[in-house]
Structures are given as structure tokens and as C-alpha cells.
Write an enzyme that holds these catalytic residues in place. Sequence first.
Site, mmCIF file in Angstrom:
data_model
loop_
_atom_site.group_PDB
_atom_site.id
_atom_site.type_symbol
_atom_site.label_atom_id
_atom_site.label_comp_id
_atom_site.label_asym_id
_atom_site.label_seq_id
_atom_site.Cartn_x
_atom_site.Cartn_y
_atom_site.Cartn_z
ATOM 1 N N THR A 291 -15.649 11.870 81.955
ATOM 2 C CA THR A 291 -16.127 11.415 83.393
ATOM 3 C C THR A 291 -15.500 10.059 83.750
ATOM 4 N N ASP B 226 -25.693 12.733 72.196
ATOM 5 C CA ASP B 226 -26.210 12.215 72.740
ATOM 6 C C ASP B 226 -26.607 10.272 72.203
ATOM 7 N N ARG C 68 -27.813 7.917 71.958
ATOM 8 C CA ARG C 68 -29.635 6.931 71.753
ATOM 9 C C ARG C 68 -29.767 7.860 69.927
ATOM 10 N N SER D 192 -41.059 2.317 86.090
ATOM 11 C CA SER D 192 -41.979 2.843 84.785
ATOM 12 C C SER D 192 -41.612 2.219 83.540
ATOM 13 N N TYR E 271 -22.642 -8.409 84.786
ATOM 14 C CA TYR E 271 -23.415 -9.174 85.063
ATOM 15 C C TYR E 271 -23.719 -9.067 83.525
ATOM 16 N N LYS F 124 -26.240 -4.358 79.022
ATOM 17 C CA LYS F 124 -24.661 -4.760 78.580
ATOM 18 C C LYS F 124 -24.494 -6.689 77.912
ATOM 19 N N PRO G 66 -16.324 -3.406 89.784
ATOM 20 C CA PRO G 66 -15.993 -2.524 91.020
ATOM 21 C C PRO G 66 -15.036 -1.561 90.891
HETATM 22 C C1 HXC Z 1 -37.044 5.158 89.383
HETATM 23 C C2 HXC Z 1 -35.655 6.190 87.376
HETATM 24 C C3 HXC Z 1 -34.741 6.941 89.051
HETATM 25 C C4 HXC Z 1 -34.343 6.287 90.026
HETATM 26 C C5 HXC Z 1 -34.019 7.728 86.685
HETATM 27 N N1 HXC Z 1 -35.601 7.404 86.671
HETATM 28 N N2 HXC Z 1 -34.673 7.656 88.198
HETATM 29 N N3 HXC Z 1 -37.113 5.317 88.118
HETATM 30 N N4 HXC Z 1 -35.739 5.002 90.244
HETATM 31 N N5 HXC Z 1 -33.569 6.276 90.789
HETATM 32 C C6 HXC Z 1 -36.823 7.204 85.672
HETATM 33 C C7 HXC Z 1 -36.958 9.082 85.458
HETATM 34 O O1 HXC Z 1 -38.710 9.274 86.540
HETATM 35 C C8 HXC Z 1 -37.935 8.786 83.989
HETATM 36 O O2 HXC Z 1 -38.940 7.404 84.356
HETATM 37 C C9 HXC Z 1 -36.725 7.970 83.465
HETATM 38 O O3 HXC Z 1 -36.346 6.538 84.571
HETATM 39 C C10 HXC Z 1 -35.487 8.174 82.273
HETATM 40 O O4 HXC Z 1 -35.091 9.267 83.006
HETATM 41 P P1 HXC Z 1 -34.707 10.847 83.259
HETATM 42 O O5 HXC Z 1 -34.497 11.339 83.816
HETATM 43 O O6 HXC Z 1 -35.802 11.687 82.380
HETATM 44 O O7 HXC Z 1 -33.132 10.211 82.373
HETATM 45 P P2 HXC Z 1 -32.092 10.913 81.306
HETATM 46 O O8 HXC Z 1 -31.953 12.085 82.085
HETATM 47 O O9 HXC Z 1 -32.068 10.215 80.190
HETATM 48 O O10 HXC Z 1 -31.038 9.893 82.377
HETATM 49 C C11 HXC Z 1 -30.145 8.703 82.911
HETATM 50 C C12 HXC Z 1 -30.373 7.897 83.574
HETATM 51 C C13 HXC Z 1 -28.901 8.803 84.064
HETATM 52 C C14 HXC Z 1 -29.648 7.136 83.933
HETATM 53 C C15 HXC Z 1 -31.367 7.972 84.742
HETATM 54 O O11 HXC Z 1 -29.123 8.413 86.255
HETATM 55 C C16 HXC Z 1 -27.920 9.316 83.722
HETATM 56 O O12 HXC Z 1 -27.968 10.329 83.758
HETATM 57 N N6 HXC Z 1 -27.203 8.360 84.541
HETATM 58 C C17 HXC Z 1 -25.798 8.613 83.558
HETATM 59 C C18 HXC Z 1 -23.987 8.312 84.246
HETATM 60 C C19 HXC Z 1 -23.970 6.889 84.598
HETATM 61 O O13 HXC Z 1 -25.689 6.391 85.208
HETATM 62 N N7 HXC Z 1 -23.128 6.411 84.802
HETATM 63 C C20 HXC Z 1 -23.151 5.044 85.820
HETATM 64 C C21 HXC Z 1 -22.695 3.725 85.014
HETATM 65 S S1 HXC Z 1 -22.231 2.635 85.873
HETATM 66 P P3 HXC Z 1 -40.658 8.717 83.743
HETATM 67 O O14 HXC Z 1 -41.010 7.230 83.423
HETATM 68 O O15 HXC Z 1 -40.214 9.086 84.455
HETATM 69 O O16 HXC Z 1 -40.387 9.295 82.583
HETATM 70 C C22 HXC Z 1 -22.694 0.924 85.404
HETATM 71 C C23 HXC Z 1 -21.886 0.395 86.164
HETATM 72 C C24 HXC Z 1 -22.327 -1.115 86.700
HETATM 73 O O17 HXC Z 1 -23.328 1.062 84.481
HETATM 74 C C25 HXC Z 1 -21.544 -2.013 87.536
HETATM 75 C C26 HXC Z 1 -20.856 -1.572 88.779
HETATM 76 C C27 HXC Z 1 -20.525 -2.260 89.800
HETATM 77 P P1 NAP Z 2 -19.718 7.693 84.347
HETATM 78 O O1 NAP Z 2 -18.541 8.384 85.033
HETATM 79 O O2 NAP Z 2 -21.369 8.092 84.892
HETATM 80 O O3 NAP Z 2 -19.894 7.186 82.890
HETATM 81 C C1 NAP Z 2 -20.471 7.190 82.193
HETATM 82 C C2 NAP Z 2 -20.855 7.715 80.743
HETATM 83 O O4 NAP Z 2 -21.704 8.194 80.332
HETATM 84 C C3 NAP Z 2 -20.579 9.901 81.208
HETATM 85 O O5 NAP Z 2 -19.741 10.629 80.673
HETATM 86 C C4 NAP Z 2 -22.034 10.153 80.452
HETATM 87 O O6 NAP Z 2 -22.193 11.788 80.058
HETATM 88 C C5 NAP Z 2 -22.375 9.250 80.062
HETATM 89 N N1 NAP Z 2 -24.207 9.094 79.292
HETATM 90 C C6 NAP Z 2 -24.860 8.672 80.273
HETATM 91 N N2 NAP Z 2 -25.733 8.672 78.997
HETATM 92 C C7 NAP Z 2 -25.136 9.847 77.934
HETATM 93 C C8 NAP Z 2 -26.072 9.271 76.702
HETATM 94 N N3 NAP Z 2 -27.121 8.716 76.193
HETATM 95 N N4 NAP Z 2 -25.592 9.818 75.607
HETATM 96 C C9 NAP Z 2 -24.110 10.188 75.933
HETATM 97 N N5 NAP Z 2 -23.486 9.296 77.109
HETATM 98 C C10 NAP Z 2 -23.751 9.707 78.035
HETATM 99 O O7 NAP Z 2 -19.270 6.138 85.259
HETATM 100 P P2 NAP Z 2 -18.302 4.639 84.600
HETATM 101 O O8 NAP Z 2 -18.611 4.533 86.135
HETATM 102 O O9 NAP Z 2 -16.978 5.376 84.752
HETATM 103 O O10 NAP Z 2 -19.085 4.391 83.200
HETATM 104 C C11 NAP Z 2 -18.212 4.380 82.184
HETATM 105 C C12 NAP Z 2 -18.594 2.665 82.009
HETATM 106 O O11 NAP Z 2 -18.238 1.256 82.366
HETATM 107 C C13 NAP Z 2 -20.015 2.012 81.774
HETATM 108 O O12 NAP Z 2 -20.221 1.671 80.715
HETATM 109 C C14 NAP Z 2 -19.822 1.451 82.594
HETATM 110 O O13 NAP Z 2 -21.190 0.411 82.066
HETATM 111 C C15 NAP Z 2 -19.496 0.701 82.387
HETATM 112 N N6 NAP Z 2 -18.736 -0.055 84.508
HETATM 113 C C16 NAP Z 2 -18.403 0.709 85.213
HETATM 114 C C17 NAP Z 2 -18.292 0.282 86.625
HETATM 115 C C18 NAP Z 2 -17.896 0.381 87.812
HETATM 116 O O14 NAP Z 2 -17.556 0.060 88.830
HETATM 117 N N7 NAP Z 2 -17.788 2.281 87.914
HETATM 118 C C19 NAP Z 2 -17.933 -1.599 86.869
HETATM 119 C C20 NAP Z 2 -18.642 -2.032 85.044
HETATM 120 C C21 NAP Z 2 -18.689 -1.613 84.627
HETATM 121 P P3 NAP Z 2 -22.894 12.667 80.138
HETATM 122 O O15 NAP Z 2 -23.857 12.039 81.758
HETATM 123 O O16 NAP Z 2 -22.486 14.124 80.080
HETATM 124 O O17 NAP Z 2 -24.098 12.326 79.163
#
Ligand code: HXC
Ligand code: NAP
Length: 291
Positions: A24, A72, A74, A112, A154, A169, A197
Site C-alpha cells: 500500500t 508481521d 514484529r 493503554s 518528528y 521513529k 506529508p
Molecule cells: C487508542 C488504540 C487505537 C486508537 C488501537 N488502539 N487504535 N488506542 N486510540 N485509535 C489500541 C487497541 O485498543 C489495542 O490496545 C492496541 O492499540 C493494539 O491495537 P490492535 O488493533 O490490536 O493492533 P493491530 O491489529 O496490531 O493494529 C495496529 C494499529 C493499526 C497501529 C493499531 O492502526 C494498523 O494496523 N496500522 C497499520 C497502518 C498504519 O498505521 N499506517 C499509518 C502509518 S502513517 P488494548 O489495550 O485495547 O489491547 C505514519 C506517518 C507519520 O507513520 C507522519 C505523517 C505526516
Molecule cells: P500505509 O499505506 O498505511 O503503510 C504502512 C504499511 O505497513 C501497510 O502496508 C501495512 O500493511 C504495513 N504494516 C503495518 N503493520 C505491519 C506489521 N506489523 N508487519 C508488517 N507490515 C505492517 O502508510 P504510508 O503512508 O504509505 O506509510 C509508509 C511509511 O511512510 C511509514 O513508515 C510511515 O511512517 C512513513 N511516513 C508516511 C508519511 C505520510 O505522510 N504518508 C509521512 C512520514 C512518514 P498491513 O496492514 O497489510 O500489515
Amino acid sequence: MYNQPMLRDDALKGKTIVVTGGGTGLGKAMGTYFLKLGANLIITSRKLEVLEKTADQMMADTGGQVLAVQCDVREYAQVENVLAQAMAKFGKVDGLVNNAAGNFISPTERLSANAFSSIIDIVLKGTVNCTLAFGKHWISEKQQASVLNIITTYAFTGSAYVVPSACAKGGVLALTRSLAVEWGKYGIRTNAIAPGPFPTKGAWDRLLPGDLAEKFDFKSRVPLKRVGENQELANLAAFLISDFSGYINGEVITIDGGEWLQGAGQMNGLEAIPSEMWDMLEQMTRAAKGS
Ligand code: HXC
Ligand code: NAP
């Protein structure tokens, strides 16, 4: 112009590159460009269905070879499985892009302990797991390689409301600079990109849900008054993962239109002063000479 491909054709020919979170967003954009430049690609994440759909689309668009492996980050054993599958299909791996991440906005006191550690585990532990598994392999095989970590701006400053991500990070930035020195002797380069962004669904759904996207308009925070284009990031990533950046090691390159410095400079708020006020302000500051 800025969304045009940058490197010459075949710049990555013969290279095999792993992109975590490659199904993605930015990972998909980088992987697609690596393929266009002649690389073989392995994409990994937790959702195999998403990966397979992306792999099919990438192969149709570029004619390149893509292996989709569920992983995964992790789980160290799952990372080792990616390496084994990559070796079985392509015979070697030359580059690793640690792009997988998890993030969401929240006041820290609402989190949490598990929520906090979930983000740390994906971003920091996941990056460490991948880097360690591939690094051990490259060192024992005496193979040169390139690691590219995707961080954020950040990581330098910290940020409220995304504190687990900022901590993780920041850790990845320290990993980048540390291993650049320690593993340089093995011919392993380690660099990072700090994007500003770039609107992706994954990031925007978690950072700017609902009408926050309009209320908290990133464009107005960026001196260049725009967000990033995926191809701009892909161009930089392709360069850093390629041999063309062969003497760049331990570097973090910011690609944010000047956003983080805009927030940092003490007098940057003077941007708000209307241009017609500057004559008066100049008179006043000149008058200070005699006081
Ligand atoms: C508070 C939350 C929450 C929320 C989840 N949790 N979402 N707590 N507010 N919005 C809590 C849950 O209740 C749980 O705690 C714990 O976090 C883990 O949640 P799970 O859903 O079980 O985790 P998991 O299935 O591993 O999913 C991970 C995730 C999810 C991070 C929560 O959003 C995900 O899969 N994200 C992957 C893609 C992603 O985040 N992409 C964005 C990257 S952007 P408890 O205590 O209830 O068990 C980025 C850019 C930065 O990094 C800069 C941009 C400008
Ligand atoms: P994104 O599409 O949500 O990408 C995150 C990817 O990480 C997803 O494909 C997700 O796939 C994978 N992922 C999450 N948890 C994982 C796990 N436990 N094991 C393996 N894969 C996992 O968001 P994005 O914006 O493209 O972000 C990509 C990178 O850019 C990230 O490092 C983010 O911090 C960085 N970044 C983004 C921005 C922005 O503005 N978009 C800015 C600064 C930095 P699955 O859910 O299938 O696992």
C-alpha cells in the site's frame, strides 16, 4: 515535472529489493518504481490478499517480477521466512526498505500500555527484526547491501499526539546512524528518508480522520504550500537504495517542502505580517540604532 521518474533506465537492473509494508501507500509507490528501473521485488505485510493484488498490478504495469510474502515484522521467525523465500526465488537480496509502520493520533494519557507498545513493536522492533535478519545474512555471505529506513520529520523534534510513533521513529534514526558506522566495513550502507506529508489512505485515515483533513490542512504548514507527490519520494528512495548513492552512508534526507524547519525557526511566525507593514517595521528597526 516533480512527478517524473528520475533515474536512468535499468538503474536497478539485477538488484533484488525487499519493501516491508509494500502492498500500500508509499511502499507500493517505491516498489513500483524499483520494478520500472529493472529490480526484482519482494513485498511483505500482514495482509496477503492486499499484497497479492498489488503484486499482480505491479507485474502487469511494469513487466517485472514480484514476490508477495505475508509477514508481521514484529515476529522474527516470519522475517527469517521472508529472507528464505526471497533467496529461493531470486538467489540473493541487495536491498531492504524498512517502510512498514503503525500509527494513530491520541492523547498519550488515553493510551493503554499495549497500544503504546503495539506501535513501538511495529516501527522499532519490526525495523530491528528485518535489519538484523538481513544484516546477519549479508555479513555471513560477504555481500554488499543497502538498507533504507523510512522515518518521519518528528523523529528529530518529537511530536505531541503521536508519541509512540515519535519514540519509535527516533529509535530507527539512531539505528540508522549507528549501523552506518558499525556495518560500513561489511559494505552495508544504512540511510533514511524523513518524509513530510504525503497523503496516503493508511496515514490519513489514522492521522486526519473525518473532517480533520480539512481543518488541519497540511498544505498551509509547508513553505512550498503543497504536499508531496509519491513519485518524488520514489525517486529519492531509488537513488538511496541504488549504487549511485554508493558513498552516502548514515544520512537522513528530509523530503517535506521545508515543513519541519517552518515550525522550528524562532521568527518564522513573521510570515503572518502583511507586506505593507514592512516599511513601518523597517523604520522602527532602523530607529533603534540611535537608542
Ligand atoms: C487508542 C488504540 C487505537 C486508537 C488501537 N488502539 N487504535 N488506542 N486510540 N485509535 C489500541 C487497541 O485498543 C489495542 O490496545 C492496541 O492499540 C493494539 O491495537 P490492535 O488493533 O490490536 O493492533 P493491530 O491489529 O496490531 O493494529 C495496529 C494499529 C493499526 C497501529 C493499531 O492502526 C494498523 O494496523 N496500522 C497499520 C497502518 C498504519 O498505521 N499506517 C499509518 C502509518 S502513517 P488494548 O489495550 O485495547 O489491547 C505514519 C506517518 C507519520 O507513520 C507522519 C505523517 C505526516
Ligand atoms: P500505509 O499505506 O498505511 O503503510 C504502512 C504499511 O505497513 C501497510 O502496508 C501495512 O500493511 C504495513 N504494516 C503495518 N503493520 C505491519 C506489521 N506489523 N508487519 C508488517 N507490515 C505492517 O502508510 P504510508 O503512508 O504509505 O506509510 C509508509 C511509511 O511512510 C511509514 O513508515 C510511515 O511512517 C512513513 N511516513 C508516511 C508519511 C505520510 O505522510 N504518508 C509521512 C512520514 C512518514 P498491513 O496492514 O497489510 O500489515
